[in-house]
Design a protein around this motif. Sequence first.
Motif, mmCIF file in Angstrom:
data_model
loop_
_atom_site.group_PDB
_atom_site.id
_atom_site.type_symbol
_atom_site.label_atom_id
_atom_site.label_comp_id
_atom_site.label_asym_id
_atom_site.label_seq_id
_atom_site.Cartn_x
_atom_site.Cartn_y
_atom_site.Cartn_z
ATOM 1 N N LEU A 92 0.834 -1.014 -0.116
ATOM 2 C CA LEU A 92 -0.015 -0.030 -0.184
ATOM 3 C C LEU A 92 0.932 1.205 0.097
ATOM 4 O O LEU A 92 1.984 1.408 0.742
ATOM 5 C CB LEU A 92 -0.916 0.027 1.250
ATOM 6 C CG LEU A 92 -1.918 -1.129 1.492
ATOM 7 C CD1 LEU A 92 -2.668 -0.991 2.805
ATOM 8 C CD2 LEU A 92 -2.833 -1.034 0.505
ATOM 9 N N SER A 93 0.330 2.372 -0.482
ATOM 10 C CA SER A 93 1.380 3.741 -0.550
ATOM 11 C C SER A 93 0.748 4.256 0.756
ATOM 12 O O SER A 93 -0.013 3.678 1.510
ATOM 13 C CB SER A 93 0.666 4.290 -1.590
ATOM 14 O OG SER A 93 -0.640 4.793 -1.485
ATOM 15 N N ALA A 94 1.860 5.012 0.988
ATOM 16 C CA ALA A 94 1.764 5.790 2.542
ATOM 17 C C ALA A 94 0.434 6.506 2.469
ATOM 18 O O ALA A 94 -0.186 6.597 3.529
ATOM 19 C CB ALA A 94 2.872 6.857 2.568
ATOM 20 N N LEU A 95 0.040 7.071 1.210
ATOM 21 C CA LEU A 95 -1.351 7.945 1.114
ATOM 22 C C LEU A 95 -2.379 6.739 1.671
ATOM 23 O O LEU A 95 -3.380 7.309 2.386
ATOM 24 C CB LEU A 95 -1.586 8.524 -0.126
ATOM 25 C CG LEU A 95 -2.772 9.264 -0.216
ATOM 26 C CD1 LEU A 95 -2.903 10.505 0.694
ATOM 27 C CD2 LEU A 95 -3.018 9.912 -1.851
ATOM 28 N N THR A 96 -2.496 5.828 0.797
ATOM 29 C CA THR A 96 -3.409 5.122 1.042
ATOM 30 C C THR A 96 -3.435 4.588 2.722
ATOM 31 O O THR A 96 -4.691 4.334 3.224
ATOM 32 C CB THR A 96 -3.477 3.592 0.330
ATOM 33 O OG1 THR A 96 -3.463 3.886 -1.062
ATOM 34 C CG2 THR A 96 -4.512 2.702 0.501
ATOM 35 N N LEU A 97 -2.422 4.101 3.344
ATOM 36 C CA LEU A 97 -2.266 3.724 4.726
ATOM 37 C C LEU A 97 -2.832 5.051 5.590
ATOM 38 O O LEU A 97 -3.576 4.605 6.489
ATOM 39 C CB LEU A 97 -0.775 3.461 4.961
ATOM 40 C CG LEU A 97 -0.584 3.041 6.345
ATOM 41 C CD1 LEU A 97 -1.180 1.721 6.704
ATOM 42 C CD2 LEU A 97 0.929 2.868 6.594
ATOM 43 N N VAL A 98 -2.356 6.076 5.192
ATOM 44 C CA VAL A 98 -2.801 7.355 6.197
ATOM 45 C C VAL A 98 -4.402 7.764 5.821
ATOM 46 O O VAL A 98 -5.196 7.707 6.872
ATOM 47 C CB VAL A 98 -2.092 8.429 5.695
ATOM 48 C CG1 VAL A 98 -2.593 9.849 6.266
ATOM 49 C CG2 VAL A 98 -0.519 8.336 6.128
ATOM 50 N N LEU A 99 -4.992 7.449 4.751
ATOM 51 C CA LEU A 99 -6.302 7.635 4.446
ATOM 52 C C LEU A 99 -7.184 6.441 5.270
ATOM 53 O O LEU A 99 -8.228 6.751 5.857
ATOM 54 C CB LEU A 99 -6.843 7.713 2.994
ATOM 55 C CG LEU A 99 -6.348 8.954 2.317
ATOM 56 C CD1 LEU A 99 -6.780 8.735 0.733
ATOM 57 C CD2 LEU A 99 -6.911 10.102 2.939
ATOM 58 N N GLY A 100 -6.687 5.371 5.173
ATOM 59 C CA GLY A 100 -7.341 4.100 5.768
ATOM 60 C C GLY A 100 -7.341 4.280 7.387
ATOM 61 O O GLY A 100 -8.386 4.132 7.888
ATOM 62 N N ILE A 101 -6.087 4.712 7.748
ATOM 63 C CA ILE A 101 -6.105 4.860 9.219
ATOM 64 C C ILE A 101 -7.040 6.009 9.720
ATOM 65 O O ILE A 101 -7.813 6.017 10.726
ATOM 66 C CB ILE A 101 -4.689 5.065 9.839
ATOM 67 C CG1 ILE A 101 -3.942 3.917 9.687
ATOM 68 C CG2 ILE A 101 -4.527 5.900 10.968
ATOM 69 C CD1 ILE A 101 -2.259 3.830 9.920
ATOM 70 N N ALA A 102 -7.140 7.200 8.785
ATOM 71 C CA ALA A 102 -7.642 8.414 9.382
ATOM 72 C C ALA A 102 -9.502 8.006 9.346
ATOM 73 O O ALA A 102 -10.060 8.351 10.179
ATOM 74 C CB ALA A 102 -7.730 9.490 8.174
ATOM 75 N N ILE A 103 -9.732 7.136 8.333
ATOM 76 C CA ILE A 103 -11.232 6.667 8.140
ATOM 77 C C ILE A 103 -11.550 5.955 9.387
ATOM 78 O O ILE A 103 -12.454 6.086 10.136
ATOM 79 C CB ILE A 103 -11.519 6.059 7.145
ATOM 80 C CG1 ILE A 103 -11.433 6.852 5.716
ATOM 81 C CG2 ILE A 103 -12.717 5.351 6.764
ATOM 82 C CD1 ILE A 103 -11.459 6.076 4.354
ATOM 83 N N PHE A 104 -10.641 5.178 9.936
ATOM 84 C CA PHE A 104 -10.911 4.058 11.032
ATOM 85 C C PHE A 104 -10.638 4.987 12.200
ATOM 86 O O PHE A 104 -11.711 4.626 13.248
ATOM 87 C CB PHE A 104 -10.000 2.960 11.074
ATOM 88 C CG PHE A 104 -10.545 1.760 10.215
ATOM 89 C CD1 PHE A 104 -11.066 0.898 10.692
ATOM 90 C CD2 PHE A 104 -10.044 1.563 9.013
ATOM 91 C CE1 PHE A 104 -11.620 -0.287 9.906
ATOM 92 C CE2 PHE A 104 -10.644 0.224 8.183
ATOM 93 C CZ PHE A 104 -11.533 -0.471 8.824
ATOM 94 N N LEU A 105 -9.931 5.916 12.325
ATOM 95 C CA LEU A 105 -9.899 6.520 13.394
ATOM 96 C C LEU A 105 -11.116 7.603 13.677
ATOM 97 O O LEU A 105 -11.654 7.657 14.638
ATOM 98 C CB LEU A 105 -8.565 7.660 13.351
ATOM 99 C CG LEU A 105 -8.394 8.262 14.721
ATOM 100 C CD1 LEU A 105 -7.969 7.436 15.845
ATOM 101 C CD2 LEU A 105 -6.952 9.123 14.268
#
Length: 85
Positions: free
Chosen positions: A53-66
């Motif tokens: 996963l790209s860093a952007l995808t990881l950050v967006l996924g984490i932000a959504i779950f958070l």
Amino acid sequence: MSDADDTARRLVTNERTKLTATYLNTAAGGLFTAGVVAPLVAAVFGLGTGPHLSALTLVLGIAIFLAASGSLHLAARTVLKGLKP
């Protein structure tokens, strides 16, 4: 109705309210663990077995779950405002 009936009804209502808040807060904790902690640990220790996963995808996924976790936690706090004195 007697005072004992009113007290018993209030206690049951409060326990049901607390049970609902506990359920919501547990779901919030589960979302936080699965969507924030686990991906971060996997990324830090290189434990990913799936596609990279790209860093952007990881950050967006984490932000959504958070955000979802925080929303459920706030919902639990709102439910607790319904407790009867």
